[in-house]
Design a protein around this motif. Structure first.
Motif, PDB file in Angstrom:
ATOM      1  N   ASN A  93     -30.068  62.051 -49.243  1.00  0.00           N
ATOM      2  CA  ASN A  93     -28.996  62.921 -48.885  1.00  0.00           C
ATOM      3  C   ASN A  93     -29.614  64.235 -49.624  1.00  0.00           C
ATOM      4  OD1 ASN A  93     -27.862  61.492 -47.081  1.00  0.00           O
ATOM      5  ND2 ASN A  93     -26.429  60.708 -48.766  1.00  0.00           N
ATOM      6  N   ASP A  94     -30.698  64.351 -50.458  1.00  0.00           N
ATOM      7  CA  ASP A  94     -30.959  65.593 -51.306  1.00  0.00           C
ATOM      8  C   ASP A  94     -31.255  66.699 -50.257  1.00  0.00           C
ATOM      9  OD1 ASP A  94     -31.843  67.722 -52.993  1.00  0.00           O
ATOM     10  OD2 ASP A  94     -32.734  66.214 -54.186  1.00  0.00           O
ATOM     11  N   PRO A  95     -30.627  67.815 -49.972  1.00  0.00           N
ATOM     12  CA  PRO A  95     -31.010  68.830 -49.070  1.00  0.00           C
ATOM     13  C   PRO A  95     -32.206  69.541 -49.620  1.00  0.00           C
ATOM     14  CG  PRO A  95     -29.114  69.612 -50.532  1.00  0.00           C
ATOM     15  CD  PRO A  95     -29.154  68.197 -50.711  1.00  0.00           C
ATOM     16  N   THR A  96     -32.768  69.511 -50.563  1.00  0.00           N
ATOM     17  CA  THR A  96     -34.061  70.279 -51.169  1.00  0.00           C
ATOM     18  C   THR A  96     -35.179  69.406 -50.539  1.00  0.00           C
ATOM     19  OG1 THR A  96     -34.214  69.144 -53.220  1.00  0.00           O
ATOM     20  CG2 THR A  96     -32.860  71.217 -53.271  1.00  0.00           C
ATOM     21  N   LEU A  97     -35.117  68.297 -50.133  1.00  0.00           N
ATOM     22  CA  LEU A  97     -36.190  67.368 -49.777  1.00  0.00           C
ATOM     23  C   LEU A  97     -36.070  67.456 -48.132  1.00  0.00           C
ATOM     24  CD1 LEU A  97     -35.690  64.420 -52.277  1.00  0.00           C
ATOM     25  CD2 LEU A  97     -37.083  66.489 -52.372  1.00  0.00           C
ATOM     26  N   LYS A  98     -35.246  67.597 -47.562  1.00  0.00           N
ATOM     27  CA  LYS A  98     -35.165  67.736 -46.097  1.00  0.00           C
ATOM     28  C   LYS A  98     -35.365  68.806 -45.428  1.00  0.00           C
ATOM     29  CE  LYS A  98     -32.040  63.474 -45.753  1.00  0.00           C
ATOM     30  NZ  LYS A  98     -31.029  63.107 -44.717  1.00  0.00           N
ATOM     31  N   PRO A  99     -36.159  69.181 -44.402  1.00  0.00           N
ATOM     32  CA  PRO A  99     -36.351  70.213 -43.635  1.00  0.00           C
ATOM     33  C   PRO A  99     -35.171  70.341 -42.761  1.00  0.00           C
ATOM     34  CG  PRO A  99     -37.785  68.578 -42.466  1.00  0.00           C
ATOM     35  CD  PRO A  99     -37.336  68.022 -43.769  1.00  0.00           C
ATOM     36  N   GLU A 100     -34.828  71.692 -42.471  1.00  0.00           N
ATOM     37  CA  GLU A 100     -33.503  72.038 -41.683  1.00  0.00           C
ATOM     38  C   GLU A 100     -33.661  71.417 -40.340  1.00  0.00           C
ATOM     39  OE1 GLU A 100     -32.317  76.187 -42.073  1.00  0.00           O
ATOM     40  OE2 GLU A 100     -32.574  76.066 -44.147  1.00  0.00           O
ATOM     41  N   CYS A 101     -35.032  71.495 -39.608  1.00  0.00           N
ATOM     42  CA  CYS A 101     -34.988  71.175 -38.324  1.00  0.00           C
ATOM     43  C   CYS A 101     -35.433  69.452 -38.053  1.00  0.00           C
ATOM     44  CB  CYS A 101     -36.058  71.834 -37.618  1.00  0.00           C
ATOM     45  SG  CYS A 101     -37.941  71.788 -38.016  1.00  0.00           S
ATOM     46  N   GLY A 102     -35.429  68.888 -39.207  1.00  0.00           N
ATOM     47  CA  GLY A 102     -35.834  67.309 -39.233  1.00  0.00           C
ATOM     48  C   GLY A 102     -37.268  66.967 -38.937  1.00  0.00           C
ATOM     49  N   VAL A 103     -38.212  67.837 -38.986  1.00  0.00           N
ATOM     50  CA  VAL A 103     -39.577  67.948 -38.704  1.00  0.00           C
ATOM     51  C   VAL A 103     -40.358  68.647 -39.805  1.00  0.00           C
ATOM     52  CG1 VAL A 103     -41.502  67.896 -37.336  1.00  0.00           C
ATOM     53  CG2 VAL A 103     -39.395  66.986 -36.480  1.00  0.00           C
ATOM     54  N   SER A 104     -41.298  68.493 -40.518  1.00  0.00           N
ATOM     55  CA  SER A 104     -41.855  69.336 -41.363  1.00  0.00           C
ATOM     56  C   SER A 104     -43.475  69.043 -41.188  1.00  0.00           C
ATOM     57  CB  SER A 104     -41.559  69.503 -42.540  1.00  0.00           C
ATOM     58  OG  SER A 104     -41.908  68.277 -43.504  1.00  0.00           O
ATOM     59  N   PRO A 134     -45.277  81.896 -38.395  1.00  0.00           N
ATOM     60  CA  PRO A 134     -44.877  83.063 -37.643  1.00  0.00           C
ATOM     61  C   PRO A 134     -43.594  82.805 -36.886  1.00  0.00           C
ATOM     62  CG  PRO A 134     -47.030  82.576 -37.453  1.00  0.00           C
ATOM     63  CD  PRO A 134     -46.586  81.572 -38.229  1.00  0.00           C
ATOM     64  N   ASP A 135     -43.081  81.433 -36.491  1.00  0.00           N
ATOM     65  CA  ASP A 135     -41.875  81.190 -35.979  1.00  0.00           C
ATOM     66  C   ASP A 135     -40.844  81.047 -36.738  1.00  0.00           C
ATOM     67  OD1 ASP A 135     -42.986  81.538 -33.349  1.00  0.00           O
ATOM     68  OD2 ASP A 135     -43.946  79.336 -33.421  1.00  0.00           O
ATOM     69  N   GLY A 136     -40.916  81.022 -38.101  1.00  0.00           N
ATOM     70  CA  GLY A 136     -39.992  80.637 -38.904  1.00  0.00           C
ATOM     71  C   GLY A 136     -39.630  79.478 -39.494  1.00  0.00           C
ATOM     72  N   PHE A 137     -40.430  78.508 -38.945  1.00  0.00           N
ATOM     73  CA  PHE A 137     -40.398  77.159 -39.423  1.00  0.00           C
ATOM     74  C   PHE A 137     -41.117  76.981 -40.820  1.00  0.00           C
ATOM     75  CE2 PHE A 137     -40.287  76.469 -34.919  1.00  0.00           C
ATOM     76  CZ  PHE A 137     -38.879  75.815 -34.762  1.00  0.00           C
ATOM     77  N   GLU A 138     -40.491  76.008 -41.762  1.00  0.00           N
ATOM     78  CA  GLU A 138     -40.960  75.890 -43.044  1.00  0.00           C
ATOM     79  C   GLU A 138     -42.215  74.880 -42.966  1.00  0.00           C
ATOM     80  OE1 GLU A 138     -37.279  76.020 -46.135  1.00  0.00           O
ATOM     81  OE2 GLU A 138     -37.615  74.121 -45.170  1.00  0.00           O
ATOM     82  N   VAL A 139     -43.168  75.371 -43.834  1.00  0.00           N
ATOM     83  CA  VAL A 139     -44.330  74.654 -44.039  1.00  0.00           C
ATOM     84  C   VAL A 139     -44.615  74.280 -45.399  1.00  0.00           C
ATOM     85  CG1 VAL A 139     -47.104  74.688 -43.845  1.00  0.00           C
ATOM     86  CG2 VAL A 139     -45.560  75.828 -42.220  1.00  0.00           C
ATOM     87  N   GLN A 140     -44.541  73.180 -45.853  1.00  0.00           N
ATOM     88  CA  GLN A 140     -44.520  72.678 -47.162  1.00  0.00           C
ATOM     89  C   GLN A 140     -46.079  72.687 -47.756  1.00  0.00           C
ATOM     90  OE1 GLN A 140     -44.468  68.463 -48.367  1.00  0.00           O
ATOM     91  NE2 GLN A 140     -42.372  68.929 -49.141  1.00  0.00           N
ATOM     92  N   ILE A 141     -46.286  73.232 -48.990  1.00  0.00           N
ATOM     93  CA  ILE A 141     -47.511  73.161 -49.498  1.00  0.00           C
ATOM     94  C   ILE A 141     -47.169  72.111 -50.931  1.00  0.00           C
ATOM     95  CG2 ILE A 141     -49.154  74.359 -50.723  1.00  0.00           C
ATOM     96  CD1 ILE A 141     -48.886  75.223 -47.787  1.00  0.00           C
ATOM     97  N   ALA A 142     -47.870  71.284 -51.003  1.00  0.00           N
ATOM     98  CA  ALA A 142     -47.525  70.204 -52.152  1.00  0.00           C
ATOM     99  C   ALA A 142     -48.848  69.867 -53.113  1.00  0.00           C
ATOM    100  CB  ALA A 142     -47.015  69.001 -51.300  1.00  0.00           C
TER     101      ALA A 142
END
Length: 79
Positions: free
Chosen positions: A16-27, A68-76
């Protein structure tokens, strides 16, 4: 991360940690050797960090940029 070395991998996130989950459910994410170098490289190109860096455990650090569409891209960085 599930998958063979050198091939695309999939990560399943539970919790349930919101920092680990993307807002749209897919990353989408990319693994880098040095998170600090990646941040500096992207900033030098005018690409700001949207969120992070986040360190959920000692072996993982990551941050997000926006595509460019505003979706988050994770760099890990996995250590």
């Amino acid at each position: 991360m599930l998958g063979t070395e050198g091939q695309p991998k999939i990560e399943l996130i539970q919790g349930n940690d919101p920092t680990l989950k993307p807002e749209c459910g897919v990353s989408v994410g990319f693994d880098v050797e040095s998170l600090d170098e990646a941040i500096e490289n992207l900033k030098s190109k005018g690409i700001p960090v949207a969120r992070g860096p986040i360190t959920p455990n000692p072996s993982l650090r990551f941050f997000y940029i926006l595509d460019p569409d505003g979706f988050e891209v994770q760099i890990a960085e996995h250590s």
